[in-house]
Design a protein around this motif. Structure first.
Motif, PDB file in Angstrom:
ATOM      1  N   UNK A  25       0.940  -1.236   0.012  1.00  9.11           N
ATOM      2  CA  UNK A  25      -0.017  -0.075  -0.231  1.00  9.11           C
ATOM      3  C   UNK A  25       0.902   1.458   0.077  1.00  9.11           C
ATOM      4  N   UNK A  26       0.433   2.204  -0.833  1.00  8.65           N
ATOM      5  CA  UNK A  26       1.213   3.496  -0.829  1.00  8.65           C
ATOM      6  C   UNK A  26       0.329   4.416  -1.053  1.00  8.65           C
ATOM      7  N   UNK A  27       0.755   5.649  -0.842  1.00  8.50           N
ATOM      8  CA  UNK A  27       0.048   6.893  -1.036  1.00  8.50           C
ATOM      9  C   UNK A  27      -0.556   7.560   0.338  1.00  8.50           C
ATOM     10  N   UNK A  28      -1.658   7.939   0.250  1.00  7.80           N
ATOM     11  CA  UNK A  28      -2.624   8.207   1.203  1.00  7.80           C
ATOM     12  C   UNK A  28      -3.988   7.895   1.406  1.00  7.80           C
ATOM     13  N   UNK A  29      -4.604   7.453   2.606  1.00  8.59           N
ATOM     14  CA  UNK A  29      -5.931   7.051   2.805  1.00  8.59           C
ATOM     15  C   UNK A  29      -6.480   7.890   3.762  1.00  8.59           C
ATOM     16  N   UNK A  30      -7.920   7.937   3.936  1.00 13.84           N
ATOM     17  CA  UNK A  30      -8.489   8.856   4.742  1.00 13.84           C
ATOM     18  C   UNK A  30      -9.391   7.881   5.725  1.00 13.84           C
ATOM     19  N   UNK A  31      -9.278   7.772   6.972  1.00 11.30           N
ATOM     20  CA  UNK A  31     -10.360   7.328   7.909  1.00 11.30           C
ATOM     21  C   UNK A  31     -11.487   8.014   8.526  1.00 11.30           C
ATOM     22  N   UNK A  32     -12.683   7.586   8.049  1.00  9.55           N
ATOM     23  CA  UNK A  32     -13.655   8.671   8.577  1.00  9.55           C
ATOM     24  C   UNK A  32     -14.829   7.897   9.381  1.00  9.55           C
ATOM     25  N   UNK A  33     -15.223   8.674  10.565  1.00  7.73           N
ATOM     26  CA  UNK A  33     -15.940   8.242  11.672  1.00  7.73           C
ATOM     27  C   UNK A  33     -16.983   9.299  11.790  1.00  7.73           C
ATOM     28  N   UNK A  34     -18.216   8.768  12.186  1.00  9.17           N
ATOM     29  CA  UNK A  34     -19.215   9.617  12.416  1.00  9.17           C
ATOM     30  C   UNK A  34     -20.077   9.029  13.819  1.00  9.17           C
ATOM     31  N   UNK A  35     -20.932   9.930  14.236  1.00  7.59           N
ATOM     32  CA  UNK A  35     -21.507   9.531  15.411  1.00  7.59           C
ATOM     33  C   UNK A  35     -23.119   9.965  15.815  1.00  7.59           C
ATOM     34  N   UNK A  36     -23.840   9.421  16.054  1.00  6.51           N
ATOM     35  CA  UNK A  36     -25.331   9.436  16.040  1.00  6.51           C
ATOM     36  C   UNK A  36     -26.002   9.211  17.519  1.00  6.51           C
ATOM     37  N   UNK A  37     -26.813   9.872  17.687  1.00 10.17           N
ATOM     38  CA  UNK A  37     -27.763   9.533  19.034  1.00 10.17           C
ATOM     39  C   UNK A  37     -29.225   9.599  18.676  1.00 10.17           C
ATOM     40  N   UNK A  38     -29.998   9.017  19.826  1.00  4.43           N
ATOM     41  CA  UNK A  38     -31.487   9.161  19.563  1.00  4.43           C
ATOM     42  C   UNK A  38     -32.025  10.281  19.557  1.00  4.43           C
ATOM     43  N   UNK A  47     -20.734  16.330  13.754  1.00  2.00           N
ATOM     44  CA  UNK A  47     -20.872  14.847  13.814  1.00  2.00           C
ATOM     45  C   UNK A  47     -20.056  13.867  13.019  1.00  2.00           C
ATOM     46  N   UNK A  48     -19.296  14.481  12.223  1.00  2.00           N
ATOM     47  CA  UNK A  48     -18.328  13.759  11.323  1.00  2.00           C
ATOM     48  C   UNK A  48     -17.154  14.209  11.295  1.00  2.00           C
ATOM     49  N   UNK A  49     -16.111  13.478  11.248  1.00  2.00           N
ATOM     50  CA  UNK A  49     -14.706  13.721  11.287  1.00  2.00           C
ATOM     51  C   UNK A  49     -13.829  12.868  10.426  1.00  2.00           C
ATOM     52  N   UNK A  50     -12.874  13.193   9.625  1.00  2.00           N
ATOM     53  CA  UNK A  50     -11.879  12.173   9.071  1.00  2.00           C
ATOM     54  C   UNK A  50     -10.423  12.724   9.254  1.00  2.00           C
ATOM     55  N   UNK A  51      -9.758  11.672   9.072  1.00  2.00           N
ATOM     56  CA  UNK A  51      -8.181  12.109   9.203  1.00  2.00           C
ATOM     57  C   UNK A  51      -7.396  11.287   8.025  1.00  2.00           C
ATOM     58  N   UNK A  52      -6.493  12.261   7.306  1.00  2.00           N
ATOM     59  CA  UNK A  52      -5.795  11.419   6.213  1.00  2.00           C
ATOM     60  C   UNK A  52      -4.493  10.771   6.769  1.00  2.00           C
ATOM     61  N   UNK A  53      -4.207   9.810   6.344  1.00  2.00           N
ATOM     62  CA  UNK A  53      -2.779   9.242   6.756  1.00  2.00           C
ATOM     63  C   UNK A  53      -2.031   8.739   5.579  1.00  2.00           C
ATOM     64  N   UNK A  54      -0.683   9.398   5.593  1.00  2.00           N
ATOM     65  CA  UNK A  54       0.396   9.123   4.308  1.00  2.00           C
ATOM     66  C   UNK A  54       0.941   7.739   4.825  1.00  2.00           C
TER      67      UNK A  54
END
Length: 211
Positions: A25-38, A47-54
């Motif tokens: 694996x090479x390059x950059x990928x992003x991990x995205x997470x979200x949160x919800x409630x009732x 409510x959503x965030x993502x982090x790029x990783x090289x």
């Protein structure tokens, strides 16, 4: 997903996710997470965030050197064969081989199977270029041994690329060679100094046959 349950006002919780990056694996990928409630949200923008990783590509270049003949006689030719291989897990770029010849050797030829070579003093540099995963190449170096030398000489060579190495243990190789002295032969004669004057007198004897 993680089912956290209830959260009081200003309460926080940490969720840790461990992953393994696939080989190659090479390059950059992003991990995205979200949160919800009732309940209804007053602000959905956080409510959503993502982090790029090289991903820094890593390679495993290796070099294996052999000599022939060993032992070698002074004044004879000594040939080094350098085997360079990319063990992966990604393609290697900018591969360079450096071979430092020991003293008592005179370089005759450098023949790389791939790339170009140059010589500066006793240092040979071969610009191999790129090596794909599993690809290997040879460099052949022919030298002549000093006829007056006897003992052990050691040839040092290494290989490097643009990428980070998974291990540097196999990036260099030292090859010792035993140099034997050439045996000489002497010719001459032994005579007896019967009158002890230190002068060698050569006599010619004529045989006369009387009939």
């Amino acid at each position: 997903s993680a089912n956290i349950g209830n959260l009081a006002v200003n309460q926080t919780v940490v969720v840790t996710v461990n992953v393994t990056v696939k080989p190659g694996t090479t390059g950059t990928f992003e991990n995205e997470a979200s949160v919800i409630g009732n309940e209804f949200e007053t602000n959905m923008s956080n409510n959503r965030d993502k982090v790029p990783t090289s991903i820094d590509p890593k390679i495993d270049l290796s070099i294996d050197k052999s000599d022939s003949p060993d032992p070698v006689s002074g004044g004879g030719d000594l040939t080094y064969t350098l085997l360079i291989k990319n063990n992966g897990p990604v393609n290697a770029t900018g591969v360079v081989v450096t071979d430092v010849l020991p003293g008592h050797l005179t370089l005759k030829t450098v023949t790389p199977a791939k790339g170009t070579s140059s010589v500066s003093g006793t240092t040979i540099t071969v610009n191999v270029g790129n090596l794909a995963v599993g690809e290997q190449t040879l460099v052949t170096v022919v030298t002549t041994v000093d006829p007056t030398f006897s003992g052990t000489i050691v040839n040092h060579a290494n290989v490097r690329g643009n990428e980070i190495e998974t291990t540097y243990v196999n990036n260099q190789d030292d090859e010792p060679t035993q140099v034997n002295t050439i045996l000489s032969s002497l010719a001459g004669c032994v005579y007896v100094d019967s009158d002890d004057d230190g002068v060698l007198v050569v006599l010619s004897r004529l045989d006369h046959r009387v009939s």
